[in-house]
Design an enzyme around this catalytic site. Structure first.
Site, short mmCIF file in Angstrom:
data_model
loop_
_atom_site.label_atom_id
_atom_site.label_comp_id
_atom_site.label_asym_id
_atom_site.label_seq_id
_atom_site.Cartn_x
_atom_site.Cartn_y
_atom_site.Cartn_z
NE ARG A 172 50.05 36.81 30.94
CZ ARG A 172 49.10 35.91 30.65
NH1 ARG A 172 48.14 36.20 29.78
NH2 ARG A 172 49.14 34.72 31.21
CE LYS A 202 51.09 31.47 32.37
NZ LYS A 202 50.14 31.71 33.47
CG HIS A 215 40.87 34.87 28.92
ND1 HIS A 215 42.13 35.11 28.45
CD2 HIS A 215 41.01 34.34 30.17
CE1 HIS A 215 43.02 34.74 29.37
NE2 HIS A 215 42.36 34.26 30.41
CG ASP A 285 44.63 28.45 29.88
OD1 ASP A 285 44.38 28.76 31.07
OD2 ASP A 285 45.09 29.26 29.06
#
Length: 392
Positions: A172, A202, A215, A285
């Site tokens: 990413r 970000k 996460h 987030d």
């Protein structure tokens, strides 16, 4: 004046239920985020976004749609965008490889003597220019395809550096060099602007150095402030004039603050706002992530997490995937926010400085600036898509 509405929620299905409509009409809700589960095809998505806007015109409809493995809509005409690492790899193909070796023989000498010159594809630096052109095309395609379906905003680009450590960031990221990341991100943001879409850098000040996934875990980066600002956070001041929003990481930078960046006034107010002079909107987030549920050894509920984020300096608080099932968690969050300190903060602090007196969510959905750009000749979305096809 539109009142500051700081909460971003989601829905479970492909059309609004009465419960969804009630939640979206809540005065503290500023927008909603879409996921792949909310997608069937373009006609359905266009109908859904129109239905959302019929509840409140100022709601920001947003999505995580970066390209690569983070792209929510992939069928019915949506272009499959490459991961951002592909642009960084293209940057490196700058005439220093096999093509340049051919020029070191008699052919190159002959070109120099005759003055014919090397082709633009083989000149040193051409890879960087090609990568920037392709990144601009990707931003335009991304933004125009979403806008055509009524989506206002995507949480992109990723400004994290690719240190080779983080699986959740990985491809990413554009590159490991902050200068390359900044140049390619600015190109992508230019394409977004041409399509009438704002941007979101970000994950401030950088998630790429840590291995743990926020996460499911609580990542800790043990470097000092000087090292972080010199490397991972370097794109932010370089892009300050074009960044419209920022999302902080749920990462603890233990030598700077014991709190995760998204809950840290030191990171958000002292460093991002003060030292780096960022004046746009700050999104938290997802507050359902594991790293956002624990603070100082205590477990936070969603209302407490939103309060901590807003107290630290976030302008908008994001809660994802809690509408699934009966959505009781979303209702509890909205109820707790309305009765508790979130609503008080909205009244006392108002919107962030970078968006004057407007709702920051509504401001990010505006297209005035992009509408004033000169129009390209021909079908611009098709032209940009052709650039991408030729590049990859």
């Amino acid at each position: 004046m539109t009142e500051h509405a700081p909460l971003i929620i989601d829905i479970a299905g492909t059309a609004l239920t009465p419960a969804d409509r009630k939640r979206l009409a809540h005065p503290l809700v500023g927008g909603m985020i879409l996921f792949a589960r909310n997608w069937q095809d373009r006609a359905q998505l266009l109908a859904l976004t129109a239905e959302i806007k019929s509840v409140r015109e100022d709601l920001l409809i947003c999505v995580d749609h970066e390209g690569g493995r983070v792209q929510r809509f992939r069928t019915d005409g949506f272009t499959h965008l490459p991961p951002m690492r592909a642009f960084g790899q293209m940057w490196l193909d700058d005439g220093q490889g096999a093509s340049s070796e051919k020029r070191t023989g008699s052919g190159a000498s002959s070109e120099k003597r005759t003055g014919s010159g090397a082709s633009s594809e083989k000149r040193t630096g051409s890879g960087a220019l090609n990568a920037m052109d392709a990144a601009t095309a990707a931003g335009y395609v991304l933004g125009s395809e979403l806008r055509a379906c009524g989506v206002d905003f995507s949480f992109t680009p990723v400004l994290d550096l690719d240190w080779g450590e983080s699986g959740v960031i990985g491809d990413r990221a554009f590159h490991s060099d902050a200068r390359v990341v900044a140049a390619l991100a600015k190109s992508l943001m230019h394409g977004l602007l041409q399509a009438g879409m704002a941007n979101c850098g970000k994950h401030f000040p950088g998630h790429g150095f840590v291995t743990a996934d926020s996460h499911t875990d609580i990542p800790v980066d043990r470097r000092g402030l000087t090292a972080i600002l010199a490397d991972d956070a370097a794109p932010y001041p370089w892009l300050a004039s074009v960044l419209t929003s920022v999302m902080p990481a749920h990462v603890i930078y233990s030598k700077v603050d014991k709190r995760p960046a998204g809950f840290s006034a030191k990171w958000l107010q002292e460093i991002l706002r003060g030292r780096l002079r960022f004046d746009g909107a700050i999104f938290s987030d997802d507050l359902s992530m594991e790293a956002a549920r624990r603070l100082g050894g205590q477990t936070l509920d969603f209302t407490q997490a939103a309060t901590e984020a807003l107290n630290a300096g976030c302008d908008l608080a994001l809660l994802c995937n809690q509408s699934l099932g009966d959505g009781a968690a979303v209702d509890a969050w909205l109820d707790g926010a309305r009765r508790g300190p979130v609503d008080a903060q909205r009244r006392q602090r108002g919107p962030p400085p970078g968006v004057a007196a407007r709702n920051p969510a509504a401001e990010l959905g505006r297209t005035d600036a992009a509408a004033r750009l000169p129009q390209r000749a021909g079908p611009p979305a098709l032209s940009a898509a052709a650039v991408l096809r030729s590049a990859f």
